[in-house]
Design a protein around this motif. Structure first.
Motif, PDB file in Angstrom:
ATOM      1  N   CYS A 140       0.847  -1.182   0.000  1.00 52.96           N
ATOM      2  CA  CYS A 140       0.000   0.000   0.000  1.00 52.96           C
ATOM      3  C   CYS A 140       0.892   1.245   0.000  1.00 52.96           C
ATOM      4  CB  CYS A 140      -0.934  -0.015   1.215  1.00 52.96           C
ATOM      5  SG  CYS A 140      -2.296   1.148   1.087  1.00 52.96           S
ATOM      6  N   LYS A 141       1.003   1.895  -1.142  1.00 56.62           N
ATOM      7  CA  LYS A 141       1.897   3.036  -1.290  1.00 56.62           C
ATOM      8  C   LYS A 141       1.103   4.313  -1.474  1.00 56.62           C
ATOM      9  CE  LYS A 141       5.654   0.359  -3.403  1.00 56.62           C
ATOM     10  NZ  LYS A 141       6.531   0.214  -4.586  1.00 56.62           N
ATOM     11  N   LEU A 142       1.576   5.356  -0.814  1.00 53.20           N
ATOM     12  CA  LEU A 142       0.962   6.663  -0.978  1.00 53.20           C
ATOM     13  C   LEU A 142       1.310   7.210  -2.356  1.00 53.20           C
ATOM     14  CD1 LEU A 142      -0.629   9.003   0.333  1.00 53.20           C
ATOM     15  CD2 LEU A 142       1.567   9.917   1.112  1.00 53.20           C
ATOM     16  N   VAL A 143       0.281   7.492  -3.158  1.00 51.16           N
ATOM     17  CA  VAL A 143       0.488   8.025  -4.505  1.00 51.16           C
ATOM     18  C   VAL A 143       0.629   9.539  -4.455  1.00 51.16           C
ATOM     19  CG1 VAL A 143      -0.523   8.286  -6.803  1.00 51.16           C
ATOM     20  CG2 VAL A 143      -0.773   6.125  -5.569  1.00 51.16           C
TER      21      VAL A 143
ATOM     22  N   SER B 158     -16.441  10.782  -2.473  1.00 58.57           N
ATOM     23  CA  SER B 158     -16.934   9.953  -3.571  1.00 58.57           C
ATOM     24  C   SER B 158     -16.001  10.140  -4.759  1.00 58.57           C
ATOM     25  CB  SER B 158     -18.367  10.352  -3.953  1.00 58.57           C
ATOM     26  OG  SER B 158     -18.859   9.560  -5.021  1.00 58.57           O
ATOM     27  N   SER B 159     -15.909   9.124  -5.607  1.00 56.20           N
ATOM     28  CA  SER B 159     -15.064   9.230  -6.797  1.00 56.20           C
ATOM     29  C   SER B 159     -15.693   8.486  -7.952  1.00 56.20           C
ATOM     30  CB  SER B 159     -13.659   8.679  -6.523  1.00 56.20           C
ATOM     31  OG  SER B 159     -13.666   7.266  -6.533  1.00 56.20           O
ATOM     32  N   THR B 160     -15.253   8.808  -9.155  1.00 56.51           N
ATOM     33  CA  THR B 160     -15.648   8.054 -10.339  1.00 56.51           C
ATOM     34  C   THR B 160     -14.782   6.809 -10.430  1.00 56.51           C
ATOM     35  OG1 THR B 160     -14.159   9.383 -11.711  1.00 56.51           O
ATOM     36  CG2 THR B 160     -16.451  10.122 -11.516  1.00 56.51           C
TER      37      THR B 160
ATOM     38  N   HIS C 240      -9.005  -0.334 -10.334  1.00 56.01           N
ATOM     39  CA  HIS C 240      -7.642   0.175 -10.472  1.00 56.01           C
ATOM     40  C   HIS C 240      -6.876   0.120  -9.148  1.00 56.01           C
ATOM     41  CE1 HIS C 240      -8.604   1.578 -14.521  1.00 56.01           C
ATOM     42  NE2 HIS C 240      -9.735   2.036 -14.022  1.00 56.01           N
ATOM     43  N   ASN C 241      -7.453  -0.510  -8.129  1.00 60.01           N
ATOM     44  CA  ASN C 241      -6.810  -0.690  -6.824  1.00 60.01           C
ATOM     45  C   ASN C 241      -6.329   0.627  -6.215  1.00 60.01           C
ATOM     46  OD1 ASN C 241      -7.237  -3.463  -6.826  1.00 60.01           O
ATOM     47  ND2 ASN C 241      -5.293  -3.895  -7.830  1.00 60.01           N
ATOM     48  N   LEU C 242      -7.190   1.632  -6.313  1.00 66.02           N
ATOM     49  CA  LEU C 242      -6.891   2.929  -5.724  1.00 66.02           C
ATOM     50  C   LEU C 242      -7.781   3.149  -4.509  1.00 66.02           C
ATOM     51  CD1 LEU C 242      -6.639   5.183  -8.917  1.00 66.02           C
ATOM     52  CD2 LEU C 242      -4.750   4.365  -7.484  1.00 66.02           C
ATOM     53  N   LEU C 243      -7.147   3.473  -3.399  1.00 66.20           N
ATOM     54  CA  LEU C 243      -7.863   3.774  -2.161  1.00 66.20           C
ATOM     55  C   LEU C 243      -7.709   5.254  -1.867  1.00 66.20           C
ATOM     56  CD1 LEU C 243      -9.310   2.766   0.483  1.00 66.20           C
ATOM     57  CD2 LEU C 243      -7.010   2.502   1.448  1.00 66.20           C
ATOM     58  N   MET C 244      -8.829   5.938  -1.640  1.00 67.12           N
ATOM     59  CA  MET C 244      -8.812   7.362  -1.309  1.00 67.12           C
ATOM     60  C   MET C 244      -9.351   7.552   0.099  1.00 67.12           C
ATOM     61  SD  MET C 244     -10.113   8.262  -5.078  1.00 67.12           S
ATOM     62  CE  MET C 244     -10.233   6.496  -5.356  1.00 67.12           C
ATOM     63  N   THR C 245      -8.647   8.328   0.915  1.00 67.30           N
ATOM     64  CA  THR C 245      -9.046   8.538   2.309  1.00 67.30           C
ATOM     65  C   THR C 245      -9.083  10.033   2.623  1.00 67.30           C
ATOM     66  OG1 THR C 245      -6.744   8.380   3.100  1.00 67.30           O
ATOM     67  CG2 THR C 245      -8.044   6.336   3.052  1.00 67.30           C
TER      68      THR C 245
ATOM     69  N   VAL D 179      -4.399   9.550  -1.663  1.00 71.96           N
ATOM     70  CA  VAL D 179      -4.650   8.505  -2.656  1.00 71.96           C
ATOM     71  C   VAL D 179      -3.565   7.446  -2.500  1.00 71.96           C
ATOM     72  CG1 VAL D 179      -4.917   7.954  -5.107  1.00 71.96           C
ATOM     73  CG2 VAL D 179      -5.670  10.185  -4.243  1.00 71.96           C
ATOM     74  N   TRP D 180      -3.994   6.185  -2.352  1.00 75.11           N
ATOM     75  CA  TRP D 180      -3.080   5.073  -2.117  1.00 75.11           C
ATOM     76  C   TRP D 180      -3.205   4.046  -3.241  1.00 75.11           C
ATOM     77  CZ3 TRP D 180      -0.554   5.721   2.644  1.00 75.11           C
ATOM     78  CH2 TRP D 180      -1.161   6.614   3.542  1.00 75.11           C
ATOM     79  N   ASP D 181      -2.074   3.488  -3.630  1.00 73.89           N
ATOM     80  CA  ASP D 181      -2.050   2.376  -4.580  1.00 73.89           C
ATOM     81  C   ASP D 181      -1.965   1.093  -3.770  1.00 73.89           C
ATOM     82  OD1 ASP D 181      -1.684   0.562  -6.605  1.00 73.89           O
ATOM     83  OD2 ASP D 181       0.228   1.366  -7.308  1.00 73.89           O
ATOM     84  N   VAL D 182      -3.016   0.267  -3.847  1.00 80.64           N
ATOM     85  CA  VAL D 182      -3.091  -0.957  -3.041  1.00 80.64           C
ATOM     86  C   VAL D 182      -2.848  -2.159  -3.935  1.00 80.64           C
ATOM     87  CG1 VAL D 182      -4.536  -2.320  -1.502  1.00 80.64           C
ATOM     88  CG2 VAL D 182      -4.764   0.181  -1.521  1.00 80.64           C
ATOM     89  N   ASN D 183      -1.791  -2.898  -3.648  1.00 84.02           N
ATOM     90  CA  ASN D 183      -1.472  -4.118  -4.384  1.00 84.02           C
ATOM     91  C   ASN D 183      -2.287  -5.254  -3.786  1.00 84.02           C
ATOM     92  OD1 ASN D 183      -0.422  -6.352  -5.616  1.00 84.02           O
ATOM     93  ND2 ASN D 183       1.714  -5.944  -5.075  1.00 84.02           N
ATOM     94  N   MET D 184      -3.343  -5.692  -4.514  1.00 86.77           N
ATOM     95  CA  MET D 184      -4.260  -6.658  -3.961  1.00 86.77           C
ATOM     96  C   MET D 184      -3.862  -8.115  -4.241  1.00 86.77           C
ATOM     97  SD  MET D 184      -6.260  -5.013  -2.174  1.00 86.77           S
ATOM     98  CE  MET D 184      -7.038  -6.546  -1.657  1.00 86.77           C
ATOM     99  N   THR D 185      -2.608  -8.352  -4.617  1.00 89.34           N
ATOM    100  CA  THR D 185      -2.131  -9.722  -4.788  1.00 89.34           C
ATOM    101  C   THR D 185      -1.957 -10.351  -3.422  1.00 89.34           C
ATOM    102  OG1 THR D 185      -0.940  -9.086  -6.785  1.00 89.34           O
ATOM    103  CG2 THR D 185      -0.349 -11.187  -5.769  1.00 89.34           C
ATOM    104  N   LEU D 186      -2.825 -11.309  -3.096  1.00 89.18           N
ATOM    105  CA  LEU D 186      -2.785 -11.922  -1.761  1.00 89.18           C
ATOM    106  C   LEU D 186      -1.983 -13.204  -1.770  1.00 89.18           C
ATOM    107  CD1 LEU D 186      -6.571 -11.426  -0.848  1.00 89.18           C
ATOM    108  CD2 LEU D 186      -4.639  -9.991  -0.212  1.00 89.18           C
TER     109      LEU D 186
END
Length: 369
Positions: free
Chosen positions: A29-32, A49-51, A348-353, A362-369
């Motif tokens: 999980c990297k801060l973009v 909210s986001s598109t 796109h595995n983007l998390l916004m907080t 905006v965070w890039d979340v690598n969802m490879t488990l």
């Protein structure tokens, strides 16, 4: 009913200094990018909210009754517009399912406005419970709202009004109030959420502890009520998700529990209490821990954000459900605030907080488990 992996030990102190996050690798999980809003009166971000595209539009609702719109591109947030001077608190923001330029903004005094971001000087349409023909009518106080995935229905939940809590419905095409339900809840309606895969299905949650599921094709409330689930708490957040082809409901309560329900069986599938979540976070103090939000993954599981109020709320983790277990996934180490709202772009595995220091991250979340 719940299970926590026993390999995680509690910290001796409420501190990140001795925490071993090898399993919750920060590389997941990297801060973009991030942007601090213009903080009038120390305002903070309450709604988000986001598109769904990678270079998405993002709207935030703040505690000083204003909204700001951003565009994410080239790992940067560019501010597009500010909509301010709302007379009453903002209760939610939603992008239209049909256009990235259309956004719904709800305020507590009985109205929801549709804004076109291409002409942001004035809202395009206003949905109100009070008719212009009867200006003396008193509008009920709204708490929440949602829009159906086909952009045909708008629904809102109210505070108690003369002993009754209402779920209101508007026809978006005709701008008219269609009607309401008022017999299924006995306290404030805190959540109304349309099923993203079934436009005729709506669930509501309330301080009375009930999660009610409705078939909104039915005009009679008794006929419309499909299920009533008792959380034995107070409902803070709800979401629909799919598990092995079946609908499930995720519920965050005001007592910081995460409950997973199977509407088909009207049964509690899994229940993770605050102590379970605190343990999964590797924290010592339950009183400091909170659950910010919960999101659907493209698979069968959920991702939720859990944090600690200790040390300005910097401690924040992504945790995912795995059958009837919860497992830490990654730590958001660059977080600098107590998070109040979030959106997850699963395509796109983007998390916004957003949160109490007025920071949109905006965070890039690598969802490879």
């Amino acid at each position: 009913m719940s299970n926590i992996k026993d390999s995680f030990e509690l910290d001796d102190y409420e501190s990140d200094a001795n925490e071993n996050d090898d399993i919750c690798s920060n590389s997941r999980c990297k801060l973009v990018t991030e942007k601090e809003i213009n903080r009038k009166d120390d305002s903070y971000i309450l709604h988000l909210s986001s598109t769904s595209d990678a270079s998405c539009n993002i709207i935030i609702g703040t505690s000083n009754n204003s909204c700001e719109i951003f565009r994410l591109g080239e790992n940067q947030l560019a501010k597009l517009e500010t909509i301010e001077n709302f007379e009453h608190p903002i209760i939610g923001v939603r992008f239209s399912p049909e256009s990235n330029d259309l956004v719904y903004i709800g305020t507590s005094l009985g109205n929801i406005q549709l804004w076109d971001l291409r002409t942001p000087q004035k809202f395009a349409i206003e949905f109100s419970e009070v008719s212009s023909d009867k200006p003396s009518d008193v509008a009920k106080t709204l708490i929440c709202f949602d829009v159906s995935s086909n952009n045909r229905l708008l629904s809102a939940g109210t505070e108690l009004y003369k002993g009754e809590a209402f779920i209101l419905f508007w026809d978006i095409r005709n701008k008219s109030l269609m009607g309401a339900y008022w017999e299924s809840h006995t306290d404030d309606v805190t959540q109304v959420v349309f099923d993203p895969n079934d436009v005729d299905k709506l669930m509501s949650g309330s301080v009375d502890g009930l999660i009610n599921v409705f078939d909104v094709k039915q005009t009679n409330e008794d006929d419309a009520l499909i299920d009533s689930l008792n959380t034995e708490s107070s409902v803070e957040q709800l979401l629909w998700y799919n598990n092995k082809g079946k609908d499930f409901i995720g519920c965050i309560t005001h007592t910081v529990d995460l409950q997973l329900w199977s509407p088909d069986d009207a049964e509690l599938y899994a229940h993770f209490r605050r102590c379970d979540i605190t343990h999964a976070m590797k924290r010592k103090s339950e009183a400091h821990c909170y659950v910010a939000s919960c999101h659907r993954l493209l698979g069968n599981e959920l991702l939720f954000l859990a944090g600690s109020n200790w040390n300005e709320g910097e401690h924040l983790k992504c945790i995912f459900t795995n059958n009837k277990k919860i497992e830490p996934f990654c730590a958001l180490k660059e977080n600098r605030q107590r998070v109040r709202c979030s959106v997850f772009n699963q395509h796109h595995n983007l998390l916004m907080t957003g949160g109490e220091q007025g920071i949109l991250s905006v965070w890039d979340v690598n969802m490879t488990l």
